[in-house]
Design a protein around this motif. Structure first.
Motif, PDB file in Angstrom:
ATOM      1  N   ALA A 380       0.305  -1.404   0.117  1.00  0.00           N
ATOM      2  CA  ALA A 380      -0.409   0.262  -0.308  1.00  0.00           C
ATOM      3  C   ALA A 380       0.795   1.175  -0.309  1.00  0.00           C
ATOM      4  O   ALA A 380       0.790   2.374  -0.781  1.00  0.00           O
ATOM      5  N   ASP A 381       1.977   1.004   0.449  1.00  0.00           N
ATOM      6  CA  ASP A 381       3.164   2.329   1.173  1.00  0.00           C
ATOM      7  C   ASP A 381       3.261   2.938  -1.154  1.00  0.00           C
ATOM      8  O   ASP A 381       3.383   3.464  -0.839  1.00  0.00           O
ATOM      9  N   PHE A 382       4.048   1.505  -1.003  1.00  0.00           N
ATOM     10  CA  PHE A 382       3.899   2.300  -3.066  1.00  0.00           C
ATOM     11  C   PHE A 382       3.357   1.943  -4.063  1.00  0.00           C
ATOM     12  O   PHE A 382       3.523   3.512  -4.079  1.00  0.00           O
ATOM     13  N   VAL A 383       1.540   1.690  -3.697  1.00  0.00           N
ATOM     14  CA  VAL A 383       1.213   2.195  -4.654  1.00  0.00           C
ATOM     15  C   VAL A 383       0.616   3.394  -4.080  1.00  0.00           C
ATOM     16  O   VAL A 383       0.418   4.441  -4.644  1.00  0.00           O
ATOM     17  N   GLU A 384       0.237   4.509  -2.816  1.00  0.00           N
ATOM     18  CA  GLU A 384       0.582   5.901  -2.427  1.00  0.00           C
ATOM     19  C   GLU A 384       1.294   6.598  -3.017  1.00  0.00           C
ATOM     20  O   GLU A 384       0.855   8.011  -3.744  1.00  0.00           O
ATOM     21  N   LEU A 385       2.536   6.381  -2.995  1.00  0.00           N
ATOM     22  CA  LEU A 385       3.360   7.373  -3.746  1.00  0.00           C
ATOM     23  C   LEU A 385       3.238   7.067  -5.156  1.00  0.00           C
ATOM     24  O   LEU A 385       4.228   8.256  -5.523  1.00  0.00           O
ATOM     25  N   GLY A 386       3.602   6.195  -5.480  1.00  0.00           N
ATOM     26  CA  GLY A 386       3.323   6.240  -7.464  1.00  0.00           C
ATOM     27  C   GLY A 386       1.920   6.676  -7.642  1.00  0.00           C
ATOM     28  O   GLY A 386       1.921   7.663  -7.897  1.00  0.00           O
ATOM     29  N   GLN A 387       1.270   6.645  -6.638  1.00  0.00           N
ATOM     30  CA  GLN A 387      -0.387   7.822  -7.000  1.00  0.00           C
ATOM     31  C   GLN A 387      -0.381   8.964  -6.739  1.00  0.00           C
ATOM     32  O   GLN A 387      -0.409   9.854  -7.548  1.00  0.00           O
ATOM     33  N   ARG A 388       0.599   9.290  -5.666  1.00  0.00           N
ATOM     34  CA  ARG A 388       1.253  11.174  -5.655  1.00  0.00           C
ATOM     35  C   ARG A 388       1.643  11.496  -6.438  1.00  0.00           C
ATOM     36  O   ARG A 388       1.403  12.234  -7.318  1.00  0.00           O
ATOM     37  N   VAL A 389       2.899  10.321  -7.255  1.00  0.00           N
ATOM     38  CA  VAL A 389       3.739  11.320  -8.060  1.00  0.00           C
ATOM     39  C   VAL A 389       2.901  11.924  -9.473  1.00  0.00           C
ATOM     40  O   VAL A 389       2.761  12.196 -10.629  1.00  0.00           O
ATOM     41  N   LEU A 390       2.251  10.795  -9.444  1.00  0.00           N
ATOM     42  CA  LEU A 390       1.665  10.222 -10.901  1.00  0.00           C
ATOM     43  C   LEU A 390       0.534  11.475 -10.723  1.00  0.00           C
ATOM     44  O   LEU A 390      -0.424  11.724 -12.293  1.00  0.00           O
ATOM     45  N   THR A 391      -0.345  11.879  -9.603  1.00  0.00           N
ATOM     46  CA  THR A 391      -1.574  12.628 -10.002  1.00  0.00           C
ATOM     47  C   THR A 391      -0.619  14.181  -9.901  1.00  0.00           C
ATOM     48  O   THR A 391      -1.587  14.798 -10.716  1.00  0.00           O
TER      49      THR A 391
END
Length: 503
Positions: A380-391
């Motif tokens: 979940a941490d990896f997903v949150e970090l990736g989603q934050r940058v991609l947004t």
């Protein structure tokens, strides 16, 4: 203002060589600038009429094209020789004193585009047609020649600036796409985290696929085949006999067009009749990853995650569904990898037919995929970090799209103002437009009289040839020799004569 069109020919799909005649394609006249390399090599060169050769300064439009581009004009600049109009192209011939750039801008103006869209025939958006009479019937508000030049000059200045702005925005879009690829790969392999330790990890090779070079993984990650972590299945085949049974339930289903890169486009979802057994088997679940089976080669595998947007939705057989087993990975991590680093793998393992590429389900099951540690919180941490940058990148991409839309609206506004007489000031010292039109009418009448005279002279010459008595051969003249040939000419064969283009 006159116009003419070309003739249909037998052509090869390849472009013409420098010493060959070529027929211009619709795509050469579609994108605002003339593209002479968009042509097909001509096979029956005996039918060439040089009067229809495209030359520098010609104004061309495609009379058969999409709704957006039918009738859109281009002004020919430097052009390779031996290039002809096709039956899907038209050439406008303006009278002397008419500014060609001004006339092209007028053809691009909103009022003309609206008139062409209203008159274009055809029911499909993929191809519409506009006739010469319908084009000629559009009224042209002709200003004085000097004002035409002023309008063309100011529009050229503004459009050049808009061209530069649009070029920068498109360059920014391409750069953002590369950054998005990088971030999706980095998130999907765990190396996006600042304390990650990237390392190259091996995977057992398979003779059925070409894996190529795989990206490095963060510490604790490993490679697996897709079939090891997910159930991969195809979808419903369209046009089976059961789908015509009106007693069967009708359910929504997804097609390849719905599966875009890293997103699902659900603006248009069609429906299909299936048996309850097929519905139970193919009903999509939250977290399923959909991937394209066919299309352009660089589009293989693209798609995204289903999030229960529509109830009882299934998918067709040209989409693969990957359902992750036992939470082996997070759906977004898998989806990001499939839409970034895995694109090269799909291209390498796809099969190309004449027009489309495809990949088999047996190969898709062997796709190498990165598998994170089993700690769900860490995933979940990896997903949150990736989603934050991609947004953040998505916001920048949306700003680029907004800028391009604004530039397009400015073009339409400038054209509308120009041909409403509000973009440049009128000069009372300009030659009246009526004098210009009188000269054009006189030129057309003189040209028509010249053509009629030429036709009469040709007809008279033909009659003289037909009525001229043939010289009789002397009584003691020997018979003409019989040609020596192994095979006689087939009945009816004759030499090919040049044909006129159809106007």
């Amino acid at each position: 203002m006159g116009s003419d069109t070309g003739k249909s020919f037998k052509c090869e799909p390849r472009p013409a060589a420098p010493d060959e005649w070529g027929i211009v394609k619709v795509s050469a006249m579609t994108w605002g600038e003339f593209r002479p390399d968009e042509n097909k090599a001509l096979l029956n060169e005996g039918l060439i009429n040089p009067a229809y050769e495209i030359r520098s300064g010609d104004i061309l439009i495609s009379r058969a094209n999409t709704v957006e581009h039918v009738g859109a004009p281009v002004l020919v600049g430097n052009v390779r020789p031996r290039l002809l109009l096709s039956d899907k192209s038209l050439r406008f011939q303006t009278g002397s004193g008419v500014d060609r750039k001004w006339f092209v801008y007028w053809l691009r103006s909103p009022v003309v585009r609206k008139a062409i869209a209203a008159k274009a025939s055809g029911t499909s958006d993929s191809m519409r047609n506009i006739s010469q009479p319908d084009l000629k019937a559009i009224a042209v508000p002709v200003p004085p020649a000097a004002e035409q030049s002023r309008i063309a000059d100011i529009l050229s200045t503004h459009f050049t600036r808009l061209d530069a702005i649009e070029a920068r925005l498109r360059a920014a879009q391409r750069y953002l796409e590369r950054l998005q690829d990088f971030v999706m790969t980095a998130a999907a392999t765990g190396v996006l985290a600042w304390d990650a330790n990237p390392q190259h990890m091996p995977i057992a090779s398979s003779p059925a696929v070409r894996d190529g070079t795989l990206p490095p993984l963060a510490t604790g990650w490993r490679w697996a085949r897709l079939q090891d972590i997910a159930d991969v299945a195809g979808g419903v085949t369209k046009d089976s006999k059961d789908q015509h049974d009106q007693d069967l339930p009708e359910v929504p289903y997804l097609r390849v067009a719905n599966a875009q890169r890293a997103q699902l486009d659900l603006s248009h979802v069609t429906r299909i009749r299936v048996t309850p057994k097929i519905l139970d088997k193919l009903r999509l679940r939250d977290g399923d990853l959909l991937m394209a089976e066919g299309g352009d080669r660089d589009k293989l595998g693209r798609g995204w995650i289903w999030e229960d947007q529509i109830e009882d939705c299934i998918h067709q057989n040209h989409l693969f569904r990957a359902r992750i087993l036992e939470r082996a990975t997070h759906p977004k991590l898998l989806g990001w990898y499939v839409n970034s680093a895995a694109r090269a793998w799909f291209e390498a393992n796809g099969k190309q037919s004449v027009n489309l590429a495809s990949i088999s389900i047996s190969k898709v099951k062997l796709l190498p995929v990165p598998v994170p540690p089993q700690d769900e919180q860490e995933q979940a941490d990896f997903v949150e970090l990736g989603q934050r940058v991609l947004t953040r990148f998505e916001h920048l991409a949306a700003a680029c799209e907004k800028g391009l839309a604004h530039a397009s609206a400015l073009r339409r506004l400038l054209l509308a103002e120009a041909f409403a007489g509000r973009l440049v000031p009128q000069d009372p010292d300009d030659e009246p437009a009526e004098d210009l039109l009188k000269r054009i009418r006189a030129e057309r009448e003189a040209a028509e009289a010249e053509r009629k005279a030429a036709r009469r002279a040709a007809a008279q010459a033909k009659r003289k040839r037909l009525t001229k008595p043939k010289a009789s051969a002397p009584a003691d003249a020997p018979p003409p020799p019989t040609p020596i040939t192994d095979t006689p000419f087939p009945e009816g064969e004759q030499t090919t004569l040049p044909l006129e283009f159809t106007k």
